[in-house]
Write a protein that holds these residues in place. Structure first.
Motif, PDB file in Angstrom:
ATOM      1  N   ASP A  15     -26.302  16.639  45.695  1.00 29.48           N
ATOM      2  CA  ASP A  15     -26.909  17.642  44.817  1.00 29.48           C
ATOM      3  C   ASP A  15     -25.906  18.681  44.325  1.00 29.48           C
ATOM      4  OD1 ASP A  15     -26.488  19.307  46.997  1.00 29.48           O
ATOM      5  OD2 ASP A  15     -28.606  19.726  47.348  1.00 29.48           O
ATOM      6  N   GLY A  16     -24.630  18.523  44.715  1.00 29.07           N
ATOM      7  CA  GLY A  16     -23.582  19.440  44.272  1.00 29.07           C
ATOM      8  C   GLY A  16     -23.304  20.575  45.231  1.00 29.07           C
ATOM      9  N   SER A  17     -24.170  20.777  46.221  1.00 28.55           N
ATOM     10  CA  SER A  17     -23.928  21.841  47.191  1.00 28.55           C
ATOM     11  C   SER A  17     -22.819  21.412  48.156  1.00 28.55           C
ATOM     12  CB  SER A  17     -25.213  22.161  47.965  1.00 28.55           C
ATOM     13  OG  SER A  17     -25.612  21.063  48.764  1.00 28.55           O
ATOM     14  N   SER A  18     -22.186  22.388  48.775  1.00 26.24           N
ATOM     15  CA  SER A  18     -21.152  22.061  49.748  1.00 26.24           C
ATOM     16  C   SER A  18     -21.508  22.678  51.088  1.00 26.24           C
ATOM     17  CB  SER A  18     -19.775  22.530  49.267  1.00 26.24           C
ATOM     18  OG  SER A  18     -19.731  23.926  49.198  1.00 26.24           O
ATOM     19  N   VAL A  19     -21.006  22.074  52.133  1.00 26.79           N
ATOM     20  CA  VAL A  19     -21.257  22.541  53.495  1.00 26.79           C
ATOM     21  C   VAL A  19     -19.966  22.409  54.289  1.00 26.79           C
ATOM     22  CG1 VAL A  19     -22.104  20.280  54.274  1.00 26.79           C
ATOM     23  CG2 VAL A  19     -22.788  22.329  55.490  1.00 26.79           C
ATOM     24  N   GLU A  20     -19.701  23.409  55.128  1.00 21.84           N
ATOM     25  CA  GLU A  20     -18.535  23.357  56.010  1.00 21.84           C
ATOM     26  C   GLU A  20     -18.994  22.909  57.390  1.00 21.84           C
ATOM     27  OE1 GLU A  20     -16.570  27.151  55.920  1.00 21.84           O
ATOM     28  OE2 GLU A  20     -15.556  26.642  54.056  1.00 21.84           O
TER      29      GLU A  20
END
Length: 85
Positions: free
Chosen positions: A52-57
């Protein structure tokens, strides 16, 4: 990600740019899975870009299991091919 009941961590820093599935340990003791492309891997932290284009660390220390997965196939446009007479 399981190998005879064991969780296996298979991705490495050279997998930047690859689509991966990562199972992480939650603070409550459970697990959750994240699928995304590894955008970066520095100082023991991975940044994953989701579909969905979101990023997560994700901290390396939170990874219980991981593996490289195939890219998402492109979506078909239009629908059915035209019928031939």
């Amino acid at each position: 990600m399981h190998m005879r009941g064991r969780l296996v961590h298979r991705i490495v820093p050279d997998d930047v740019g690859q689509r991966v599935s990562v199972r992480i340990r939650l603070p409550e003791g459970g697990f959750t899975d994240i699928v995304g492309v590894v955008e970066s891997w520095a100082d023991h932290v991975l940044t994953l870009r989701r579909r969905d284009g979101s990023s997560v660390e994700v901290a390396e220390s939170d990874i219980a299991a991981s593996r490289v997965v195939p890219p998402v196939p492109p979506r078909r446009r239009g629908g059915r091919p035209p019928e031939t007479p």
